[in-house]
Design a protein around this motif. Structure first.
Motif, PDB file in Angstrom:
ATOM      1  N   GLU A 141       0.831  -1.205   0.000  1.00  0.00           N
ATOM      2  CA  GLU A 141       0.000   0.000   0.000  1.00  0.00           C
ATOM      3  C   GLU A 141       0.872   1.264   0.000  1.00  0.00           C
ATOM      4  OE1 GLU A 141      -0.628  -2.623   2.122  1.00  0.00           O
ATOM      5  OE2 GLU A 141      -2.467  -3.361   1.170  1.00  0.00           O
ATOM      6  N   LYS A 142       1.922   1.269   0.797  1.00  0.00           N
ATOM      7  CA  LYS A 142       2.838   2.404   0.837  1.00  0.00           C
ATOM      8  C   LYS A 142       3.513   2.597  -0.521  1.00  0.00           C
ATOM      9  CE  LYS A 142       6.966   4.074   3.242  1.00  0.00           C
ATOM     10  NZ  LYS A 142       7.965   3.754   4.271  1.00  0.00           N
ATOM     11  N   THR A 143       3.918   1.484  -1.149  1.00  0.00           N
ATOM     12  CA  THR A 143       4.576   1.572  -2.452  1.00  0.00           C
ATOM     13  C   THR A 143       3.590   2.059  -3.515  1.00  0.00           C
ATOM     14  OG1 THR A 143       6.088  -0.195  -1.818  1.00  0.00           O
ATOM     15  CG2 THR A 143       5.911   0.302  -4.166  1.00  0.00           C
ATOM     16  N   GLU A 144       2.348   1.599  -3.452  1.00  0.00           N
ATOM     17  CA  GLU A 144       1.350   2.067  -4.411  1.00  0.00           C
ATOM     18  C   GLU A 144       1.121   3.568  -4.261  1.00  0.00           C
ATOM     19  OE1 GLU A 144      -2.995   1.028  -6.314  1.00  0.00           O
ATOM     20  OE2 GLU A 144      -2.342  -0.091  -4.548  1.00  0.00           O
ATOM     21  N   ALA A 145       1.105   4.058  -3.031  1.00  0.00           N
ATOM     22  CA  ALA A 145       0.957   5.498  -2.801  1.00  0.00           C
ATOM     23  C   ALA A 145       2.134   6.260  -3.425  1.00  0.00           C
ATOM     24  CB  ALA A 145       0.845   5.789  -1.308  1.00  0.00           C
ATOM     25  N   LYS A 146       3.336   5.735  -3.294  1.00  0.00           N
ATOM     26  CA  LYS A 146       4.510   6.361  -3.910  1.00  0.00           C
ATOM     27  C   LYS A 146       4.371   6.396  -5.429  1.00  0.00           C
ATOM     28  CE  LYS A 146       8.197   5.288  -0.595  1.00  0.00           C
ATOM     29  NZ  LYS A 146       9.488   4.570  -0.466  1.00  0.00           N
ATOM     30  N   VAL A 147       3.911   5.278  -6.005  1.00  0.00           N
ATOM     31  CA  VAL A 147       3.713   5.210  -7.453  1.00  0.00           C
ATOM     32  C   VAL A 147       2.746   6.306  -7.894  1.00  0.00           C
ATOM     33  CG1 VAL A 147       2.717   3.792  -9.309  1.00  0.00           C
ATOM     34  CG2 VAL A 147       4.296   2.758  -7.657  1.00  0.00           C
ATOM     35  N   LYS A 148       1.620   6.428  -7.193  1.00  0.00           N
ATOM     36  CA  LYS A 148       0.628   7.447  -7.531  1.00  0.00           C
ATOM     37  C   LYS A 148       1.186   8.854  -7.343  1.00  0.00           C
ATOM     38  CE  LYS A 148      -3.423   4.620  -6.443  1.00  0.00           C
ATOM     39  NZ  LYS A 148      -4.546   4.433  -5.479  1.00  0.00           N
ATOM     40  N   ASN A 149       1.952   9.074  -6.266  1.00  0.00           N
ATOM     41  CA  ASN A 149       2.539  10.398  -6.008  1.00  0.00           C
ATOM     42  C   ASN A 149       3.520  10.813  -7.096  1.00  0.00           C
ATOM     43  OD1 ASN A 149       1.073  10.870  -3.680  1.00  0.00           O
ATOM     44  ND2 ASN A 149       2.666  10.065  -2.324  1.00  0.00           N
ATOM     45  N   LEU A 150       4.097   9.834  -7.789  1.00  0.00           N
ATOM     46  CA  LEU A 150       5.001  10.130  -8.899  1.00  0.00           C
ATOM     47  C   LEU A 150       4.244  10.337 -10.208  1.00  0.00           C
ATOM     48  CD1 LEU A 150       7.885   7.655  -8.030  1.00  0.00           C
ATOM     49  CD2 LEU A 150       7.981  10.160  -7.976  1.00  0.00           C
ATOM     50  N   GLY A 151       2.898  10.302 -10.130  1.00  0.00           N
ATOM     51  CA  GLY A 151       2.079  10.531 -11.320  1.00  0.00           C
ATOM     52  C   GLY A 151       1.914   9.312 -12.202  1.00  0.00           C
ATOM     53  N   LEU A 152       2.224   8.138 -11.671  1.00  0.00           N
ATOM     54  CA  LEU A 152       2.103   6.898 -12.434  1.00  0.00           C
ATOM     55  C   LEU A 152       0.811   6.188 -12.043  1.00  0.00           C
ATOM     56  CD1 LEU A 152       5.818   5.867 -12.017  1.00  0.00           C
ATOM     57  CD2 LEU A 152       4.777   7.037 -13.970  1.00  0.00           C
ATOM     58  N   THR A 153       0.328   5.290 -12.932  1.00  0.00           N
ATOM     59  CA  THR A 153      -0.965   4.658 -12.733  1.00  0.00           C
ATOM     60  C   THR A 153      -0.826   3.173 -12.446  1.00  0.00           C
ATOM     61  OG1 THR A 153      -1.928   6.248 -14.276  1.00  0.00           O
ATOM     62  CG2 THR A 153      -3.226   4.269 -13.780  1.00  0.00           C
ATOM     63  N   PRO A 154      -1.163   2.732 -11.226  1.00  0.00           N
ATOM     64  CA  PRO A 154      -1.171   1.296 -10.914  1.00  0.00           C
ATOM     65  C   PRO A 154      -2.307   0.601 -11.670  1.00  0.00           C
ATOM     66  CG  PRO A 154      -1.088   2.617  -8.911  1.00  0.00           C
ATOM     67  CD  PRO A 154      -1.411   3.548 -10.037  1.00  0.00           C
ATOM     68  N   THR A 155      -2.034  -0.614 -12.174  1.00  0.00           N
ATOM     69  CA  THR A 155      -3.034  -1.394 -12.909  1.00  0.00           C
ATOM     70  C   THR A 155      -2.939  -2.861 -12.497  1.00  0.00           C
ATOM     71  OG1 THR A 155      -1.514  -1.843 -14.746  1.00  0.00           O
ATOM     72  CG2 THR A 155      -2.893   0.124 -14.935  1.00  0.00           C
ATOM     73  N   ASN A 156      -3.869  -3.656 -12.989  1.00  0.00           N
ATOM     74  CA  ASN A 156      -3.845  -5.123 -12.847  1.00  0.00           C
ATOM     75  C   ASN A 156      -3.589  -5.578 -11.417  1.00  0.00           C
ATOM     76  OD1 ASN A 156      -4.384  -5.560 -15.538  1.00  0.00           O
ATOM     77  ND2 ASN A 156      -2.236  -5.644 -16.107  1.00  0.00           N
ATOM     78  N   HIS A 157      -4.337  -5.059 -10.488  1.00  0.00           N
ATOM     79  CA  HIS A 157      -4.209  -5.488  -9.091  1.00  0.00           C
ATOM     80  C   HIS A 157      -4.638  -6.947  -8.965  1.00  0.00           C
ATOM     81  CE1 HIS A 157      -4.236  -1.142  -8.704  1.00  0.00           C
ATOM     82  NE2 HIS A 157      -3.671  -1.295  -7.521  1.00  0.00           N
ATOM     83  N   GLY A 158      -3.888  -7.697  -8.176  1.00  0.00           N
ATOM     84  CA  GLY A 158      -4.226  -9.089  -7.935  1.00  0.00           C
ATOM     85  C   GLY A 158      -3.980  -9.455  -6.493  1.00  0.00           C
ATOM     86  N   ASP A 159      -4.876 -10.246  -5.928  1.00  0.00           N
ATOM     87  CA  ASP A 159      -4.732 -10.726  -4.556  1.00  0.00           C
ATOM     88  C   ASP A 159      -4.993 -12.221  -4.599  1.00  0.00           C
ATOM     89  OD1 ASP A 159      -4.618 -11.238  -1.879  1.00  0.00           O
ATOM     90  OD2 ASP A 159      -6.250  -9.886  -1.315  1.00  0.00           O
ATOM     91  N   TYR A 160      -3.947 -12.978  -4.807  1.00  0.00           N
ATOM     92  CA  TYR A 160      -4.075 -14.418  -4.949  1.00  0.00           C
ATOM     93  C   TYR A 160      -2.819 -15.090  -4.415  1.00  0.00           C
ATOM     94  CZ  TYR A 160      -1.571 -13.142  -9.222  1.00  0.00           C
ATOM     95  OH  TYR A 160      -0.683 -12.592 -10.118  1.00  0.00           O
ATOM     96  N   GLU A 161      -2.936 -16.361  -4.167  1.00  0.00           N
ATOM     97  CA  GLU A 161      -1.801 -17.129  -3.648  1.00  0.00           C
ATOM     98  C   GLU A 161      -0.655 -17.039  -4.635  1.00  0.00           C
ATOM     99  OE1 GLU A 161       0.173 -19.012  -0.837  1.00  0.00           O
ATOM    100  OE2 GLU A 161      -1.892 -18.425  -0.603  1.00  0.00           O
ATOM    101  N   PRO A 162       0.533 -16.645  -4.247  1.00  0.00           N
ATOM    102  CA  PRO A 162       0.980 -16.514  -2.871  1.00  0.00           C
ATOM    103  C   PRO A 162       0.996 -15.092  -2.335  1.00  0.00           C
ATOM    104  CG  PRO A 162       2.888 -16.651  -4.265  1.00  0.00           C
ATOM    105  CD  PRO A 162       1.668 -16.712  -5.164  1.00  0.00           C
ATOM    106  N   GLY A 163       0.518 -14.094  -3.090  1.00  0.00           N
ATOM    107  CA  GLY A 163       0.595 -12.736  -2.566  1.00  0.00           C
ATOM    108  C   GLY A 163      -0.200 -11.731  -3.359  1.00  0.00           C
ATOM    109  N   LYS A 164      -0.058 -10.467  -2.985  1.00  0.00           N
ATOM    110  CA  LYS A 164      -0.714  -9.364  -3.680  1.00  0.00           C
ATOM    111  C   LYS A 164       0.259  -8.776  -4.691  1.00  0.00           C
ATOM    112  CE  LYS A 164      -3.566  -7.919   0.211  1.00  0.00           C
ATOM    113  NZ  LYS A 164      -3.913  -6.801   1.105  1.00  0.00           N
ATOM    114  N   ARG A 165      -0.319  -8.113  -5.721  1.00  0.00           N
ATOM    115  CA  ARG A 165       0.534  -7.511  -6.735  1.00  0.00           C
ATOM    116  C   ARG A 165      -0.212  -6.444  -7.515  1.00  0.00           C
ATOM    117  NH1 ARG A 165       3.108 -11.796  -8.613  1.00  0.00           N
ATOM    118  NH2 ARG A 165       2.328 -12.915  -6.856  1.00  0.00           N
ATOM    119  N   PHE A 166       0.525  -5.567  -8.129  1.00  0.00           N
ATOM    120  CA  PHE A 166      -0.003  -4.638  -9.124  1.00  0.00           C
ATOM    121  C   PHE A 166       1.137  -4.271 -10.062  1.00  0.00           C
ATOM    122  CE2 PHE A 166       1.467  -1.637  -5.875  1.00  0.00           C
ATOM    123  CZ  PHE A 166       2.063  -0.634  -6.619  1.00  0.00           C
TER     124      PHE A 166
END
Length: 128
Positions: A87-112
């Motif tokens: 979540e902290k890293t995603e906030a940093k990505v957004k603060n840099l003006g970049l767009t997170p996509t393809n969020h996934g929450d599945y075994e073995p972890g979360k990702r975007f």
């Protein structure tokens, strides 16, 4: 057991890509200078254990030369980076003006994923 030390990637702006990765992951520039064949410039950015070598030809553009293997441009799907706090890293990505996509929450972890302005897609992973 084998361990990945580095990955050498051709980009159009090695300094800017290194700055972006440093801002996101607290990575530092380990080394920078003229490439082995003198035909380009490389910036090594990462941790004490691993790093990305970001290469650009002397004209600053990615190329497909017929020379030595370290100057060839190849297909790269993305670079995956494991973080403790997604979540902290995603906030940093957004603060840099970049767009997170393809969020996934599945075994073995979360990702975007997100695209950098320098032609490289990055996957952020958390196993927390």
């Amino acid at each position: 057991m084998a361990e990945l030390e580095h990955l050498n990637v051709t980009v159009d702006e090695p300094h800017e890509m290194a700055r972006l990765l440093g801002d996101l992951f607290d990575w530092t520039i380990r080394w920078e200078g003229t490439s082995m064949d003198g035909q380009g410039y490389t910036v090594h950015v990462g941790s004490e254990e691993t790093y990305l070598a970001l290469y650009a030809g002397n004209d600053g553009k990615p190329t497909m030369p017929t020379g030595t293997s370290h100057t060839r441009l190849a297909a790269l799907n993305h670079i995956g980076v494991v973080v403790d706090d997604i979540e902290k890293t995603e906030a940093k990505v957004k603060n840099l003006g970049l767009t997170p996509t393809n969020h996934g929450d599945y075994e073995p972890g979360k990702r975007f994923y997100f695209d950098t302005p320098y032609g490289i897609e990055v996957e952020i992973i958390s196993y927390q």
